[in-house]
Design a protein around this motif. Structure first.
Motif, PDB file in Angstrom:
ATOM      1  N   LEU A  51       0.809  -1.220   0.000  1.00  0.00           N
ATOM      2  CA  LEU A  51       0.000   0.000   0.000  1.00  0.00           C
ATOM      3  C   LEU A  51       0.845   1.275   0.000  1.00  0.00           C
ATOM      4  O   LEU A  51       0.533   2.234  -0.703  1.00  0.00           O
ATOM      5  CB  LEU A  51      -0.933   0.007   1.217  1.00  0.00           C
ATOM      6  N   TYR A  52       1.914   1.298   0.795  1.00  0.00           N
ATOM      7  CA  TYR A  52       2.612   2.554   1.065  1.00  0.00           C
ATOM      8  C   TYR A  52       4.076   2.603   0.663  1.00  0.00           C
ATOM      9  O   TYR A  52       4.740   3.605   0.907  1.00  0.00           O
ATOM     10  CB  TYR A  52       2.506   2.883   2.564  1.00  0.00           C
ATOM     11  N   GLY A  53       4.608   1.549   0.050  1.00  0.00           N
ATOM     12  CA  GLY A  53       6.016   1.526  -0.333  1.00  0.00           C
ATOM     13  C   GLY A  53       6.471   2.755  -1.102  1.00  0.00           C
ATOM     14  O   GLY A  53       7.459   3.404  -0.729  1.00  0.00           O
ATOM     15  N   PRO A  54       5.759   3.147  -2.173  1.00  0.00           N
ATOM     16  CA  PRO A  54       6.205   4.325  -2.927  1.00  0.00           C
ATOM     17  C   PRO A  54       6.177   5.625  -2.126  1.00  0.00           C
ATOM     18  O   PRO A  54       6.984   6.522  -2.378  1.00  0.00           O
ATOM     19  CB  PRO A  54       5.207   4.396  -4.090  1.00  0.00           C
ATOM     20  N   ILE A  55       5.295   5.714  -1.159  1.00  0.00           N
ATOM     21  CA  ILE A  55       5.253   6.927  -0.331  1.00  0.00           C
ATOM     22  C   ILE A  55       6.560   7.071   0.445  1.00  0.00           C
ATOM     23  O   ILE A  55       7.097   8.169   0.581  1.00  0.00           O
ATOM     24  CB  ILE A  55       4.031   6.910   0.616  1.00  0.00           C
ATOM     25  N   PHE A  56       7.093   5.954   0.917  1.00  0.00           N
ATOM     26  CA  PHE A  56       8.355   6.011   1.652  1.00  0.00           C
ATOM     27  C   PHE A  56       9.533   6.336   0.744  1.00  0.00           C
ATOM     28  O   PHE A  56      10.565   6.797   1.211  1.00  0.00           O
ATOM     29  CB  PHE A  56       8.580   4.724   2.446  1.00  0.00           C
ATOM     30  N   LEU A  57       9.372   6.124  -0.549  1.00  0.00           N
ATOM     31  CA  LEU A  57      10.409   6.541  -1.492  1.00  0.00           C
ATOM     32  C   LEU A  57      10.394   8.053  -1.693  1.00  0.00           C
ATOM     33  O   LEU A  57      11.389   8.637  -2.123  1.00  0.00           O
ATOM     34  CB  LEU A  57      10.213   5.837  -2.836  1.00  0.00           C
TER      35      LEU A  57
END
Length: 180
Positions: free
Chosen positions: A28-34
């Protein structure tokens, strides 16, 4: 081959609660942490490199925008049902039944990652991008070829922006200085 890889990864779901939680979170949130290292670079107060780092952040944002735009075009022209639509899968997150190919999460992750490959944070971002790709398959919303296709779109978008960057550099410099 795609189905075999999918089942090999997706069949791991449901056996370890903590792993399922991590995979759901990454899916769900992997790209947000990038985005977090890029936000840090934008607001960091290292005057000697601030302009250069802001330009890199703008280039990454342009690559991410292009990647998601390309995905929208591809998904409109070619509809591929998600694995859970036609198969019995271990489905761990809610998701719309829109086109599965290519993965927006993978395209966004790799556009951002590839755009930062000259920086020290690149290897950490690469690991997070790969984990996000695996997580999207693990939770049952993408086939392996969907996330690989998304990664390819993200990398190509980054390379296109990198190639065109000298043409937009004067505008990007002004924008980097104007924004807070």
């Amino acid at each position: 081959m795609d189905w075999l890889l999918f089942t090999g990864i997706n069949n791991l779901a449901g056996h370890w609660h903590d792993v399922d939680l991590v995979m759901r979170f990454l899916a769900l949130y992997g790209p947000i942490f990038l985005l977090l290292p890029l936000v840090y670079l934008w607001f960091a107060k290292k005057e000697e490199k601030a302009g250069e780092e802001r330009l890199m952040v703008l280039r990454a944002a342009a690559a991410a925008s292009l990647a998601l735009s390309l995905n929208l075009i591809i998904g409109t022209c070619y509809y591929r049902p998600r694995p859970f639509v036609h198969h019995q899968v271990k489905f761990l997150i809610p998701h719309a039944q829109d086109s599965s190919f290519p993965s927006d999460h993978a395209a966004l992750a790799w556009a951002l990652t590839w755009s930062t490959r000259a920086k020290g944070m690149y290897y950490g971002m690469m690991v997070l991008s790969l984990l996000t790709m695996v997580a999207r398959v693990y939770v049952g919303v993408h086939y392996p070829s969907d996330v690989i296709g998304g990664a390819v779109v993200g990398i190509i978008a980054s390379l296109v922006i990198e190639h065109l960057w000298p043409l937009v550099l004067p505008v990007a410099r002004r924008l980097a200085l104007m924004l807070p």
